[in-house]
Scaffold this motif. Sequence first.
Motif, PDB file in Angstrom:
ATOM      1  N   ALA A 256       0.840  -1.194   0.000  1.00  0.00           N
ATOM      2  CA  ALA A 256       0.000   0.000   0.000  1.00  0.00           C
ATOM      3  C   ALA A 256       0.873   1.242   0.000  1.00  0.00           C
ATOM      4  O   ALA A 256       2.052   1.199   0.370  1.00  0.00           O
ATOM      5  CB  ALA A 256      -0.913   0.008   1.226  1.00  0.00           C
ATOM      6  N   GLY A 257       0.271   2.352  -0.405  1.00  0.00           N
ATOM      7  CA  GLY A 257       0.976   3.626  -0.392  1.00  0.00           C
ATOM      8  C   GLY A 257      -0.025   4.765  -0.325  1.00  0.00           C
ATOM      9  O   GLY A 257      -1.206   4.590  -0.651  1.00  0.00           O
ATOM     10  N   VAL A 258       0.444   5.921   0.105  1.00  0.00           N
ATOM     11  CA  VAL A 258      -0.406   7.106   0.172  1.00  0.00           C
ATOM     12  C   VAL A 258       0.043   8.065  -0.919  1.00  0.00           C
ATOM     13  O   VAL A 258       1.209   8.471  -0.955  1.00  0.00           O
ATOM     14  CB  VAL A 258      -0.329   7.783   1.556  1.00  0.00           C
ATOM     15  CG1 VAL A 258      -1.228   9.020   1.595  1.00  0.00           C
ATOM     16  CG2 VAL A 258      -0.742   6.803   2.653  1.00  0.00           C
ATOM     17  N   VAL A 259      -0.881   8.399  -1.817  1.00  0.00           N
ATOM     18  CA  VAL A 259      -0.566   9.254  -2.963  1.00  0.00           C
ATOM     19  C   VAL A 259      -1.681  10.273  -3.155  1.00  0.00           C
ATOM     20  O   VAL A 259      -2.726  10.203  -2.514  1.00  0.00           O
ATOM     21  CB  VAL A 259      -0.400   8.430  -4.264  1.00  0.00           C
ATOM     22  CG1 VAL A 259       0.700   7.393  -4.115  1.00  0.00           C
ATOM     23  CG2 VAL A 259      -1.712   7.763  -4.668  1.00  0.00           C
ATOM     24  N   TYR A 260      -1.452  11.203  -4.068  1.00  0.00           N
ATOM     25  CA  TYR A 260      -2.512  12.140  -4.413  1.00  0.00           C
ATOM     26  C   TYR A 260      -3.592  11.426  -5.220  1.00  0.00           C
ATOM     27  O   TYR A 260      -3.317  10.482  -5.964  1.00  0.00           O
ATOM     28  CB  TYR A 260      -1.949  13.310  -5.219  1.00  0.00           C
ATOM     29  CG  TYR A 260      -1.026  14.201  -4.424  1.00  0.00           C
ATOM     30  CD1 TYR A 260      -1.508  14.950  -3.356  1.00  0.00           C
ATOM     31  CD2 TYR A 260       0.327  14.276  -4.734  1.00  0.00           C
ATOM     32  CE1 TYR A 260      -0.663  15.758  -2.615  1.00  0.00           C
ATOM     33  CE2 TYR A 260       1.178  15.086  -4.001  1.00  0.00           C
ATOM     34  CZ  TYR A 260       0.679  15.824  -2.938  1.00  0.00           C
ATOM     35  OH  TYR A 260       1.516  16.616  -2.204  1.00  0.00           O
ATOM     36  N   ARG A 261      -4.808  11.910  -5.077  1.00  0.00           N
ATOM     37  CA  ARG A 261      -5.936  11.330  -5.809  1.00  0.00           C
ATOM     38  C   ARG A 261      -5.670  11.335  -7.319  1.00  0.00           C
ATOM     39  O   ARG A 261      -6.052  10.412  -8.036  1.00  0.00           O
ATOM     40  CB  ARG A 261      -7.210  12.116  -5.496  1.00  0.00           C
ATOM     41  CG  ARG A 261      -8.474  11.524  -6.099  1.00  0.00           C
ATOM     42  CD  ARG A 261      -9.699  12.315  -5.672  1.00  0.00           C
ATOM     43  NE  ARG A 261      -9.854  12.328  -4.230  1.00  0.00           N
ATOM     44  CZ  ARG A 261     -10.423  11.356  -3.525  1.00  0.00           C
ATOM     45  NH1 ARG A 261     -10.879  10.272  -4.140  1.00  0.00           N
ATOM     46  NH2 ARG A 261     -10.541  11.459  -2.207  1.00  0.00           N
ATOM     47  N   THR A 262      -5.009  12.374  -7.791  1.00  0.00           N
ATOM     48  CA  THR A 262      -4.727  12.483  -9.221  1.00  0.00           C
ATOM     49  C   THR A 262      -3.783  11.385  -9.699  1.00  0.00           C
ATOM     50  O   THR A 262      -3.924  10.868 -10.807  1.00  0.00           O
ATOM     51  CB  THR A 262      -4.121  13.857  -9.529  1.00  0.00           C
ATOM     52  OG1 THR A 262      -3.046  14.116  -8.614  1.00  0.00           O
ATOM     53  CG2 THR A 262      -5.166  14.956  -9.389  1.00  0.00           C
ATOM     54  N   ASP A 263      -2.809  11.017  -8.861  1.00  0.00           N
ATOM     55  CA  ASP A 263      -1.885   9.936  -9.225  1.00  0.00           C
ATOM     56  C   ASP A 263      -2.625   8.605  -9.290  1.00  0.00           C
ATOM     57  O   ASP A 263      -2.386   7.789 -10.181  1.00  0.00           O
ATOM     58  CB  ASP A 263      -0.745   9.850  -8.208  1.00  0.00           C
ATOM     59  CG  ASP A 263       0.136  11.077  -8.239  1.00  0.00           C
ATOM     60  OD1 ASP A 263       0.880  11.247  -9.213  1.00  0.00           O
ATOM     61  OD2 ASP A 263       0.067  11.878  -7.292  1.00  0.00           O
ATOM     62  N   ALA A 264      -3.521   8.399  -8.331  1.00  0.00           N
ATOM     63  CA  ALA A 264      -4.313   7.169  -8.321  1.00  0.00           C
ATOM     64  C   ALA A 264      -5.200   7.086  -9.559  1.00  0.00           C
ATOM     65  O   ALA A 264      -5.339   6.021 -10.175  1.00  0.00           O
ATOM     66  CB  ALA A 264      -5.162   7.105  -7.056  1.00  0.00           C
ATOM     67  N   ALA A 265      -5.791   8.217  -9.938  1.00  0.00           N
ATOM     68  CA  ALA A 265      -6.664   8.233 -11.114  1.00  0.00           C
ATOM     69  C   ALA A 265      -5.881   7.918 -12.380  1.00  0.00           C
ATOM     70  O   ALA A 265      -6.361   7.200 -13.267  1.00  0.00           O
ATOM     71  CB  ALA A 265      -7.346   9.590 -11.236  1.00  0.00           C
ATOM     72  N   ALA A 266      -4.664   8.437 -12.468  1.00  0.00           N
ATOM     73  CA  ALA A 266      -3.842   8.206 -13.658  1.00  0.00           C
ATOM     74  C   ALA A 266      -3.413   6.747 -13.779  1.00  0.00           C
ATOM     75  O   ALA A 266      -3.118   6.270 -14.874  1.00  0.00           O
ATOM     76  CB  ALA A 266      -2.614   9.108 -13.626  1.00  0.00           C
ATOM     77  N   ALA A 267      -3.381   6.034 -12.642  1.00  0.00           N
ATOM     78  CA  ALA A 267      -2.958   4.626 -12.642  1.00  0.00           C
ATOM     79  C   ALA A 267      -4.123   3.707 -12.287  1.00  0.00           C
ATOM     80  O   ALA A 267      -3.930   2.633 -11.715  1.00  0.00           O
ATOM     81  CB  ALA A 267      -1.819   4.437 -11.641  1.00  0.00           C
ATOM     82  N   SER A 268      -5.335   4.118 -12.651  1.00  0.00           N
ATOM     83  CA  SER A 268      -6.539   3.406 -12.209  1.00  0.00           C
ATOM     84  C   SER A 268      -6.612   1.955 -12.680  1.00  0.00           C
ATOM     85  O   SER A 268      -7.299   1.134 -12.066  1.00  0.00           O
ATOM     86  CB  SER A 268      -7.789   4.156 -12.674  1.00  0.00           C
ATOM     87  OG  SER A 268      -7.811   4.255 -14.093  1.00  0.00           O
TER      88      SER A 268
END
Length: 234
Positions: free
Chosen positions: A165-177
């Motif tokens: 697991a990791g904590v990232v910005y929502r935008t990074d998660a969306a880009a790697a959905s």
Amino acid sequence: MKRIMPVAAALMLLQACAQYDSLQVFGAASTRLINEDLAAAIDASLSFNNAGSSALVQQIAEGAEADVLITANEQTMKLAQSNVAAPRAVASNDMVLIVPKGNPAKISSFSSLDHALLVICDANVPCGDTTAQLAKANGVTLKPASLEQSVSDVLGKVISQEADAGVVYRTDAAAASEQVEVIEIPHAEEFKNTIMAAVVKNSSKQKAAAGVVEKLDSASFDEVWQRYGFIPSP
């Protein structure tokens, strides 16, 4: 307050930018998503250096040639205040917990990470500072396996399954959905990071650099911010 750029002013901006071969944009790792769109919106060649905000500020302090600085939060921009002019808030971002697709470690929440291989940003960069605030707000003690210097490094370790697991910005998660799954973090909306942009004082291309900052804060660029999951500034 955001202004709609008049046509005449927009033409002057394009002419100013066109006078220069290349502008050096030092952008927080989380803003790498907008690079191509920003380059397309500016009638000049843009070169991007994307890294952790603190590293970018340090590079500029040490004399690196840069024209525009974009940081992931206000605090880091303040560290650069002697080297930048008239910083603006251009967008905001919040944080989520991510796990590899399929969630092999079966993590259910931000408070169930005791036995997980967790990666987060170091506290000296904006993503790490916000992660620490979220942990405190949720009464959680995090035990990371590694501390990274940019959010893209955290994302990479989760995608490659080097981490559970990791904590990232929502935008990074969306880009790697297609490669990660998102677990919401309670209180994340209370700890949004404000993305700041400013002209670097020692830039030899002040007018063109100011045009880039103006574009980032313009109504015409709101759609770009929103497309990648950022919240444009008011």
